[in-house]
Design a protein around this motif. Structure first.
Motif, PDB file in Angstrom:
ATOM      1  N   TRP A 236    -117.527 -26.961  24.696  1.00 58.49           N
ATOM      2  CA  TRP A 236    -118.614 -26.188  25.257  1.00 58.49           C
ATOM      3  C   TRP A 236    -119.854 -27.036  24.948  1.00 58.49           C
TER       4      TRP A 236
ATOM      5  N   ASP B 245    -120.348 -19.415  22.394  1.00 59.79           N
ATOM      6  CA  ASP B 245    -118.983 -19.484  21.883  1.00 59.79           C
ATOM      7  C   ASP B 245    -118.681 -20.342  20.591  1.00 59.79           C
TER       8      ASP B 245
ATOM      9  N   SER C 161    -115.101 -18.546  28.014  1.00 54.77           N
ATOM     10  CA  SER C 161    -114.454 -17.776  26.646  1.00 54.77           C
ATOM     11  C   SER C 161    -113.018 -18.229  26.395  1.00 54.77           C
TER      12      SER C 161
ATOM     13  N   PHE D 184    -111.538 -20.706  24.142  1.00 54.92           N
ATOM     14  CA  PHE D 184    -111.713 -20.539  22.838  1.00 54.92           C
ATOM     15  C   PHE D 184    -110.329 -20.807  21.975  1.00 54.92           C
TER      16      PHE D 184
ATOM     17  N   HIS E 178    -116.665 -11.915  25.077  1.00 57.05           N
ATOM     18  CA  HIS E 178    -117.629 -12.892  25.246  1.00 57.05           C
ATOM     19  C   HIS E 178    -118.701 -12.943  26.525  1.00 57.05           C
TER      20      HIS E 178
END
Lengths: 717, 330
Positions: free
Chosen positions: B28, B34, B64, B67, B131
């Motif tokens: 990211w 995040d 998101s 993740f 998110h």
């Protein structure tokens, strides 16, 4: 009408038990009952707790319901109030009486069976609509079950039903758990087989297919294709053996199996104990298998750590919680059997009670007034088994006469659920010898024993609290605050005038119920009644010195409800004194509860005030303490980060991973303030998303463009 | 679990560290919210000692949904908007696993909206983290359903035409809702507490995390970052408990009882200040997997018996006389 000689005769009878004149007549054969039992002449015409229906426990947890209660509930649901429902109510009540009569005559069966047996004559005899009324009531009955009248067998049957209720629930729970483990273990074995050589073999694959489409596949090719990714069996030899042995142990267990399970109901204590001891190794093996299965299913079995543990597993590895999951044992000892067993059996009983194994023992007391060893013809109250057992401290003790057993059914269930040993001492009122026609109904004798405190009801539940106040209960006795329960008794004298007197139900009244003690009473003819004849309670209350001037008497009724007065002899009165003392000791134990309740009331208020005062200063003390180190840091001019507010966005750590580091919560802190320049600190502060970096004062005064950097750092200090 | 097992397991417990849940360095952007969520979730796994092999993160498509690639647990990367049905399937098949769902404002509120509504109704024991960065980030700045009115993006060069969707009011409006909370990624201690409460709740926990996108919307939340009073903290003994340090900084607080759904709906409609805390919490709503559980074990024998019983209903028995019923095999 000379009172004095008559009084002498009475006194002589009272002191010696010998009838020496016309003033004291024998009572044998008169079928007398105590005056306070006036309404209990014919039990079939009375609505009381019995008969009891043994039901399967529903949502309310009730395992037994009184017939009268069930019919009342049914009537409340289906019968309209007022005159419209009168016919229905009357027919149902007639039906109830008929069922009671059938039971008295010796019929047995479930509620619906006896209902049908009773309904046939009633339907034909009763007026119009009786049949449809009874049919409506029948369909409104909420439950069905065996009907128990209050007879000699009732306590054992009720206790067995209560035990079975608890046992079934436990067995169902454990069965579900064991089945789940078996399924998961079988899945493991099956998955392993499918991945193994044998499972991927062409023939096995072909056999696994349904009939119609086999020809479509070439199983040799399929087997070759599967050989590559599978990589062979996942289970090591040791693991497979362990799983298979656990599986076979779980399948072969005999504690919760539907068929072929062990027996848990016994008639003799020694048989129960022997069975329990014999099965201990089996129980240990089952717990071991279940534990291994659990660990294997979760994939948490580690050979190095767990093998040694399970090698040494034996009966001594079972903890009390493990034992509590296994079924309990129930022993029902009738009084006849108890008498046969004698002193040795009683000693074993006490030993078992002290031992703590999960056994519930129901002991029926036969004769309550035993012949006393001191002197001829006197009485003692017997070995007091229940009171002795209470002294063992960890035993659940319930004593109750059969007449009270329905009211005490909650405590009876508690005895079955108690994790240790439980003793249930009952008095059924039934004769220990073969029943004869003139015998009083067992319910009456039991109720008399209960009322007169000869066999008071009490319960000691070790699990209910830490001390006597919480554990001991006298709640089901009438008027537990008094020596004997007192009631009003009203009768009509010769001129049909109403006379009322207050009567207390004492041991003498209990003895009057039982024809075996008839020789201890003498009936005084109506003409001989005088005011020197006092009640037993009053007589016991007055001080005894010298020749008595009054005699103790009890009023009784015969079958035609005529009043008779009986003189009671000294032997029974002595027993009454002893009984009263025993009752007073029990009252003392119960009074601890009230003393505790009184003591805690006023103390509660100041205790509540104190903690709130204590809480006030504490948070104020904590906050300044937290602020202090921060303030100290700031004063020193060192760079710092408010770590708790860091949002782990990687800006600063990507800028200089030596100066900014993450702690164990992945939040940043200044690991080494000298590992970077002041410029990096300022840039980090500017790019920090939550503005928690404070650059402090520059540590290296030779750094270029320091003034500009200090100005940029201003908003972050 | 038997008590002997409990003792043995407790004896030999290996505690996991935060690093045990790390799997790769996140890609990211620097400053992406995040990262904060990842840190909070890793802390949660460590503090509750979640076994990596019994934890599943199910996700869809978007920033998101990168993740779970950075979590060393099981995961399932589903297709766009379908994280929730897949997570529900995982939960039904293996109810003993801990299932988390990571989804974004596009994945959940746009393409996945239908599944979202029914997931709330089902109330299965999952923890869903939304998110919400108010933009389609992975595809480089298009307006999403939660983008504010007037936001300029590649698909809305003159500014977004519609008012933003409010995920909180939508969730609170569905039957069976049992847990709704909102967090912001710049207050990490509250973020952790809220995610922990969501994890503990037995039912469908919906947590909307307002997250910054430093690449495409870098200044959007500056006003809230600089003025703590524009964040409204919802405190209650049954809800979020605010620590002393946070309370000193964020003075705008309100006592809100999470069992009061009407107050929750009112608070959910607030745009400014942003409410942070547990808006609604009802532990009594039954979970679908419990309600559906027949109480019987799903053994292969049982399945075979059921199938055969069903298929026998349609079997034709050729040698039976007309009208004569042939006995079914037992």
């Amino acid at each position: 009408m000379d009172i004095a000689p008559r009084l002498q005769e009475h006194v002589v009878f009272h002191l010696t038990g010998k009838r020496v004149g016309p003033g004291a007549e024998p009572v044998e054969g008169l079928h007398l009952r105590p005056a306070l039992f006036a309404r209990f002449g014919d039990l079939t015409r009375l609505r009381y707790d019995f008969p009891v229906v043994l039901v399967e426990p529903g949502a309310d947890g009730e395992y037994a319901r009184s017939l009268s209660e069930m019919l009342d509930a049914a009537l409340k649901r289906i019968a309209p109030a007022g005159i419209a429902g009168e016919r229905l109510r009357r027919n149902v009540l007639r039906q109830e009486r008929q069922i009671r009569t059938l039971l008295r005559e010796g019929a047995a069966g479930t509620l619906l069976e006896l209902w049908d047996a009773a309904a046939t004559p009633l339907a034909s005899r009763g007026g119009e609509g009786a049949q449809e009324d009874l049919a409506r009531a029948r369909s409104a009955l909420e439950a069905d079950g065996r009907l128990l009248d209050c007879d000699g067998a009732m306590p054992a049957q009720l206790a067995t039903h209560a035990w079975r209720t608890v046992h079934n629930a436990k067995t169902r729970r454990m069965r579900r758990e064991i089945d789940a483990l078996i399924v998961r273990l079988s899945d493991l074995v099956k998955a392993d087989y499918l991945r193994s050589e044998a499972g991927r073999h062409a023939e096995t694959l072909e056999a696994g297919f349904g009939g119609a489409h086999r020809a479509l596949f070439d199983f040799q090719v399929m087997a070759r294709l599967l050989a590559k990714p599978s990589g062979g069996s996942a289970l090591s030899e040791a693991r497979r053996r362990r799983i298979e042995s656990a599986l076979s142990a779980l399948r072969a267990e005999r504690f919760f199996a539907a068929e072929g399970a062990h027996a848990f109901l016994f008639e003799e204590t020694r048989d129960a104990i022997a069975a329990y001891r014999k099965r201990l190794p089996e129980m240990a093996a089952l717990v071991r298998a279940m534990t291994i299965a659990d660990l294997e299913v979760q994939g948490r079995y580690v050979d190095a750590k767990h093998d040694a543990l399970f090698e040494a597993w034996g009966a001594d590895s079972l903890g009390p919680q493990d034992l509590a999951r296994f079924p309990d044992y129930l022993v029902c000892r009738t009084s006849a059997r108890a008498r046969k067993g004698g002193a040795a059996a009683r000693a074993l009983l006490l030993k078992v009670l002290a031992g703590g194994a999960p056994i519930r023992i129901v002991v029926e007391s036969g004769t309550l007034l035993e012949d006393s060893l001191a002197g001829e013809g006197g009485f003692s109250l017997g070995a007091q088994l229940a009171t002795t057992a209470m002294g063992l401290n960890d035993v659940y003790v319930l004593q109750s006469a059969a007449s009270n057993l329905y009211r005490a059914r909650g405590q009876l269930l508690g005895a079955m659920q108690h994790p240790g040993t439980a003793l249930i001492n009952v008095y059924s009122g039934a004769s220990t010898q073969a029943p004869a026609v003139g015998d009083p109904p067992p319910y009456l004798l039991a109720a008399a024993a209960h009322e007169s405190r000869v066999f008071p009801a009490f319960c000691y539940d070790p699990g209910a609290g830490p001390d006597w106040a919480a554990r001991f209960s006298l709640e089901h006795n009438s008027q537990p605050g008094a020596d004997w329960p007192q009631h009003e008794f009203a009768w009509a004298d010769g001129d049909l005038q109403r006379v009322t007197e207050k009567l207390q139900f004492t041991l003498a009244d209990f003895a009057a119920c039982d024809p075996r003690y008839a020789r201890h009473f003498a009936r005084v003819p109506r003409e001989g009644w005088n005011d020197k004849m006092v009640t037993v309670a009053d007589w016991l209350a007055q001080p005894s010195n010298g020749v008595p001037e009054t005699v103790p008497c009890i009023p009784t009724l015969d079958a035609e409800n005529r009043l008779h007065r009986l003189i009671v002899d000294e032997k029974l009165l002595h027993a009454a004194r002893v009984c009263r003392e025993a009752w007073r000791r029990l009252q003392e134990l119960d009074s601890l509860k009230r003393a505790r309740a009184a003591a805690t009331q006023p103390a509660a208020a100041p205790a509540a005030a104190a903690p709130t005062a204590a809480q006030g200063p504490a948070p104020a003390a904590a906050a300044p303490a937290a602020a202090e180190p921060a303030a100290a840091e700031r004063k020193a001019g060192n760079p710092y980060i408010e770590t708790e507010r860091c949002s782990s966005c990687n800006e600063c750590t990507n800028l200089n991973s030596a100066m900014f580091a993450y702690n164990e919560n992945k939040q940043a802190y200044i690991a080494n303030p000298d590992a970077g320049t002041f410029r990096e600190l300022v840039e980090a502060a500017e790019s920090c998303q939550v503005a928690v970096i404070h650059p402090g004062k520059p540590r290296n005064p030779t750094e270029p463009e320091l003034d500009e950097l200090i100005k940029r750092a201003e908003p972050f200090q | 679990m038997t008590t002997a097992t409990e003792c043995l397991l407790r004896m030999y417990e290996d505690h996991h560290r935060l690093e045990d849940y790390h799997s790769g360095v996140p890609r990211w952007c620097n400053g992406c919210g995040d990262n904060a969520i990842l840190a909070a979730v890793q802390r949660l796994c460590r503090d509750n000692d979640l076994a990596p092999e019994r934890t599943v993160f199910v996700y869809g498509i978007g920033c998101s949904s990168r993740f779970p690639h950075y979590m060393k647990t099981y995961g399932f990367h589903g297709i766009h908007g379908r994280a929730l049905p897949i997570a529900e399937g995982v939960k039904m098949a293996r109810p003993e696993l801990q299932v988390f769902v990571n989804t974004g404002d596009g994945d959940c509120c746009s393409i996945g909206a239908a599944h979202w509504v029914h997931a709330v109704r089902y109330n299965m024991n999952l923890t869903m983290l939304l998110h919400d960065n108010h933009v389609y980030g992975l595809t480089k700045k298009q307006a999403s359903p939660t983008s504010p009115l007037g936001m300029k993006s590649n698909t809305t060069p003159r500014g977004a035409y519609l008012e933003a969707l409010n995920p909180l009011t939508v969730t609170l409006g569905v039957q069976n809702v049992s847990f709704v909370a909102q967090a912001v990624d710049w207050i990490p201690e509250l973020l952790y507490d809220i995610i922990a409460a969501a994890y503990r709740h037995k039912g469908f926990s919906f947590v909307r995390i307002i997250q910054r996108c430093p690449e495409f919307l870098p200044k959007m939340f500056d006003p809230w970052l600089h003025d703590p009073n524009r964040t409204l903290l919802l405190a209650h003994e049954r809800g979020l408990k605010i620590g002393a340090g946070t309370a000193k900084l964020y003075k705008n607080q309100r006592q809100h009882d999470p069992s009061n759904i009407h107050a929750a709906r009112e608070i959910a409609s607030l745009e400014d200040p942003i409410p942070v805390g547990i808006l609604y919490w009802n532990p009594a709503v039954p979970c679908y997997e419990d309600v559906r559980h027949a109480g019987e074990l799903h053994t292969p024998g049982q399945v075979r018996k059921g199938l055969e019983a069903e298929l026998d209903k349609y079997t034709v028995w050729p040698d039976a006389e007309a009208g004569e019923a042939r006995a079914q095999p037992a």
